[in-house]
Enzyme design. Structure first.
Site, PDB file in Angstrom:
ATOM      1  N   HIS A  75      -7.628   5.177  -5.812  1.00 45.22           N
ATOM      2  CA  HIS A  75      -8.104   6.453  -5.271  1.00 45.22           C
ATOM      3  C   HIS A  75      -8.466   7.409  -6.405  1.00 45.22           C
ATOM      4  CE1 HIS A  75      -7.536  10.452  -3.243  1.00 45.22           C
ATOM      5  NE2 HIS A  75      -8.351   9.847  -2.395  1.00 45.22           N
ATOM      6  N   ASP A 119     -11.159   8.476   0.286  1.00 46.65           N
ATOM      7  CA  ASP A 119      -9.949   8.833   1.030  1.00 46.65           C
ATOM      8  C   ASP A 119      -9.629   7.808   2.114  1.00 46.65           C
ATOM      9  OD1 ASP A 119      -9.812  11.058  -0.577  1.00 46.65           O
ATOM     10  OD2 ASP A 119     -10.219  12.508   1.010  1.00 46.65           O
TER      11      ASP A 119
END
Length: 155
Positions: A75, A119
């Site tokens: 991420h 996300d």
């Protein structure tokens, strides 16, 4: 005008000047939290991911401690790629939906779609990765050093 009114007006002006100097808050963290809750069906609070391993939370270094921590490193790397594309991930708001099967990103501009994809991928990764309580709030100075730094410390 009464002196008390002038004092109140002055206090408001000073407060506004101070507020203008505050950097923008990471607005999309609220959306990221909602994606996480949708993906894991509310089984684990988002706060549990904010200080986990070497990469979940602010910053990151060293080798991820487990699969969940690797989700966070991926991420972070994705947000880095978003930045290279001219996006500002922490303040980029996007459209998404929480459907019975899984969360999905909605329509938007290039940055909105890219950040939402970062996300979404992380949220789905969190949902399928085991959570090890021993990796919450670890001593990152001891457990998250890069190999080069760790070797220098032992010499």
């Amino acid at each position: 005008m009464y002196p008390a009114h002038l004092l109140v007006l002055l206090a408001v002006c000073v407060s506004l000047l101070g507020a203008s100097a505050i950097s923008p808050r990471p607005l999309n963290l609220i959306q990221f939290s909602q994606l996480i809750q949708c993906a894991n069906k509310g089984k684990r609070p988002t706060l549990h991911y904010m200080d986990y391993g070497c990469y979940c939370g602010k910053g990151g270094s060293g080798t991820p401690v487990d699969a969940l921590d690797r989700c966070c490193k991926t991420h972070d790397d994705c947000y880095g790629q978003a930045g290279k594309k001219g996006c500002i991930p922490f303040v980029t708001l996007y459209n998404f939906g929480c459907f019975p099967g899984a969360p999905q990103c909605g329509k938007g501009n290039t940055c909105q779609r890219f950040v939402c994809a970062c996300d979404l991928k992380a949220a789905l990764c969190f949902a399928k990765s085991p959570y090890n309580n021993n990796n919450y709030n670890i001593d990152t100075k001891k457990k998250c050093q890069t190999l080069i730094y760790a070797r220098l410390q032992t010499q």
